[in-house]
Design an enzyme around this catalytic site. Structure first.
Site: not given
Length: 150
Positions: A52, A54, A82, A85
């Protein structure tokens, strides 16, 4: 001197992710006014569910600073993080989190599990939601509309 628009840089990363066929989420990490890391989603490209935006930005900043702790750093991301993250943000001790659109389905900051409010969370950054929310939502809606129209 005018302060840089860090969220605009995150949007550029999101748009680059969309161009690669990735879900358009972008992230930028800033320390003392300097961009130290930036990334967009790369889960498909890397065949890695953890890639992801992040997480990739945190990895880059941590490598640059030689530390898993990013105390004093701020994260700008186009969508509410999420759970995975949010945990990475907490474990890396980021100072502030700025994000665009709320993610009612997958978010874990102001939606869902609200990770930073959990009693087991060791560090919670200052959170600033809704920064560029309209632009973030437009990028995401456009991406998924294009996919449905194929």
């Amino acid at each position: 001197m005018k302060r840089p628009d860090y969220m605009a840089l995150a949007f550029a990363e999101a748009e680059a992710a969309a161009a690669r066929g990735e879900v358009p989420i972008g992230a930028v990490i800033v320390n003392a006014g300097e961009v130290v890391a930036r990334a967009g989603n790369r889960t498909r490209e890397l065949n890695d569910a953890t890639a992801h935006a992040e997480v990739l930005a945190i990895r880059e900043a941590s490598e640059k600073f030689g530390s898993e702790r990013l105390t004093g750093h701020d994260l700008y991301v186009t969508l509410e993080p999420c759970t995975m993250c949010a945990a990475a943000i907490s474990f890396s001790r980021l100072r502030r989190l700025y994000f665009g659109a709320v993610d009612d389905k997958g978010g874990a900051v102001v939606s869902g599990v609200r990770f930073f409010a959990a009693p087991t969370c060791h560090h919670a950054p200052d959170v600033y939601p809704g920064i560029g929310e309209t632009r973030s939502a437009e990028i995401l809606k456009g991406f998924f509309k294009d996919r449905r129209d194929l």
